[in-house]
Design an enzyme around this catalytic site. Structure first.
Site, PDB file in Angstrom:
ATOM      1  N   LYS A  16       0.840  -1.206   0.000  1.00  0.00           N
ATOM      2  CA  LYS A  16       0.000   0.000   0.000  1.00  0.00           C
ATOM      3  C   LYS A  16       0.873   1.253   0.000  1.00  0.00           C
ATOM      4  O   LYS A  16       0.566   2.243  -0.664  1.00  0.00           O
ATOM      5  CB  LYS A  16      -0.934  -0.030   1.222  1.00  0.00           C
ATOM      6  CG  LYS A  16      -2.057  -1.063   1.086  1.00  0.00           C
ATOM      7  CD  LYS A  16      -2.770  -1.344   2.393  1.00  0.00           C
ATOM      8  CE  LYS A  16      -3.750  -2.508   2.215  1.00  0.00           C
ATOM      9  NZ  LYS A  16      -4.359  -2.948   3.482  1.00  0.00           N
ATOM     10  N   GLN A  76      -4.588  -2.151   9.711  1.00  0.00           N
ATOM     11  CA  GLN A  76      -4.486  -3.450   9.043  1.00  0.00           C
ATOM     12  C   GLN A  76      -5.016  -4.562   9.957  1.00  0.00           C
ATOM     13  O   GLN A  76      -4.646  -4.645  11.123  1.00  0.00           O
ATOM     14  CB  GLN A  76      -3.015  -3.723   8.656  1.00  0.00           C
ATOM     15  CG  GLN A  76      -2.813  -4.964   7.812  1.00  0.00           C
ATOM     16  CD  GLN A  76      -3.472  -4.895   6.442  1.00  0.00           C
ATOM     17  OE1 GLN A  76      -3.577  -3.837   5.833  1.00  0.00           O
ATOM     18  NE2 GLN A  76      -3.947  -6.030   5.955  1.00  0.00           N
ATOM     19  N   ASP A  86     -11.198   2.302   4.411  1.00  0.00           N
ATOM     20  CA  ASP A  86     -11.496   0.868   4.279  1.00  0.00           C
ATOM     21  C   ASP A  86     -13.000   0.634   4.115  1.00  0.00           C
ATOM     22  O   ASP A  86     -13.424  -0.462   3.725  1.00  0.00           O
ATOM     23  CB  ASP A  86     -11.055   0.121   5.555  1.00  0.00           C
ATOM     24  CG  ASP A  86      -9.735  -0.611   5.388  1.00  0.00           C
ATOM     25  OD1 ASP A  86      -9.425  -1.018   4.254  1.00  0.00           O
ATOM     26  OD2 ASP A  86      -9.034  -0.795   6.405  1.00  0.00           O
TER      27      ASP A  86
HETATM   28  N1  GUN Z   1      -7.007  -7.371   6.199  1.00  0.00           N
HETATM   29  C1  GUN Z   1      -7.428  -8.073   5.128  1.00  0.00           C
HETATM   30  N2  GUN Z   1      -8.057  -7.271   4.243  1.00  0.00           N
HETATM   31  C2  GUN Z   1      -8.012  -6.033   4.770  1.00  0.00           C
HETATM   32  C3  GUN Z   1      -8.488  -4.777   4.310  1.00  0.00           C
HETATM   33  O1  GUN Z   1      -9.094  -4.631   3.254  1.00  0.00           O
HETATM   34  N3  GUN Z   1      -8.245  -3.736   5.146  1.00  0.00           N
HETATM   35  C4  GUN Z   1      -7.615  -3.863   6.329  1.00  0.00           C
HETATM   36  N4  GUN Z   1      -7.453  -2.783   7.090  1.00  0.00           N
HETATM   37  N5  GUN Z   1      -7.172  -5.011   6.786  1.00  0.00           N
HETATM   38  C5  GUN Z   1      -7.367  -6.090   5.995  1.00  0.00           C
END
Ligand code: GUN
Length: 285
Positions: free
Chosen positions: A52, A96, A119
């Site tokens: 990211k 995350q 998100d």
């Molecule tokens: N863990 C797995 N997928 C995601 C996501 O889309 N966002 C976040 N913050 N954590 C994740």
């Protein structure tokens, strides 16, 4: 059979985002700034957060990663989230997942300001999404919609089966496909005779977390097959693992009209979904 290439589409959309960032800055907007909180040292989570960060750089966003030991308390983490909520330099925040067991993910998700919740996990954004109102959409379903649109896949009146009912993928995916005028069915671990549903589906979206679960006999001739699965399986490659999807690609490809590969299908589109949300954060200001 045609491959739905997330790599190709993501590259195209990232180019568009980069151009839009420069244009927004010329109009006096600030540079979008995404913050990510990473707790602990889970290998997959570290990989995703690094990716990211790299994506942000590629499209001209600022990014900040805040790393904390797995021993951080829930209270301490919530304070860190509040600090970012109040930091006017930062436009979007993701924490995350998964978090260590002693931290309540729901509490953390609900503490992130819905205005910075790129998100799309905050209940307020979830509500907006279900009503079809403008909001941050969860990145994976958002990316899949962009992929379907890019390849001009007809959705109106089509039967769509989503396998999996997670808050992150299954449920929002179903809501978005309903918004695209599909007749949507969600199948899950308690569904009796899943094949009877998937065999009628024009579009199958597998987000079940079981490697190679969807095989040719589960789908109808000409179905569009989207694979959200990314199970890590150890091997002796340089990375030490490979990613296995929820779809048995070689089997399903014998019947599918369009199919996503793993890797290179949904994964890059998820990353683009997050970038699009962060861009939206700046435009909303
Ligand atoms: N863990 C797995 N997928 C995601 C996501 O889309 N966002 C976040 N913050 N954590 C994740």
């Amino acid at each position: 059979m045609e491959i739905l290439s997330g790599i190709l589409v993501a590259k195209q959309i990232k180019k568009e985002i980069k151009a839009e960032v420069e244009s927004l800055i010329n109009q006096g907007f600030k540079r979008p700034h995404l913050a990510a909180i990473l707790v602990g040292a889970d290998g997959a989570s570290m990989t995703y957060v690094n990716a990211k960060e790299k994506d942000c750089e590629e499209v001209g966003f600022d990014s900040t990663v805040l790393r904390f030991a797995a021993t951080i308390t829930e209270e301490e983490l919530l304070i860190e989230v509040e600090k970012i909520n109040n930091n006017t330099e930062i436009d979007g925040l993701i924490v995350q997942l998964p978090l260590p067991k002693h931290i309540n993910e729901k509490k953390v998700t609900e503490t992130i300001s819905w205005k910075k919740d790129v998100d799309g996990f905050h209940p307020y954004n979830v509500g907006l999404m279900f009503k079809g109102l403008p909001c941050y959409l969860p990145a994976t379903p958002f990316g899949i919609i962009k992929l379907l649109e890019y390849y001009k896949i007809e959705t109106s009146g089509k039967n769509c089966v989503v396998i999996g009912r997670s808050d992150i993928v299954g449920k929002p995916m179903a809501a978005l496909m309903l918004g695209k005028n599909c007749t949507v069915t969600i199948c899950h671990s308690k569904t009796i005779d899943i094949n009877s549903f998937t065999q009628k589906a024009d579009i199958v979206i597998a987000a079940v977390g079981i490697p190679n679960y969807v095989k040719a006999e589960m789908i109808k001739e000409g179905a569009v097959v989207i694979d959200v699965g990314i199970t890590r399986v150890d091997d002796d490659s340089e990375k030490g693992y490979k990613l296995i999807g929820d779809v048995d690609f070689n089997s399903a490809a014998t019947k599918a009209s369009f199919i996503t590969p793993v890797p290179g299908g949904v994964g890059p589109m998820t990353r683009v979904g997050l970038l699009l949300n962060t861009l939206m954060a700046i435009k909303n200001k």
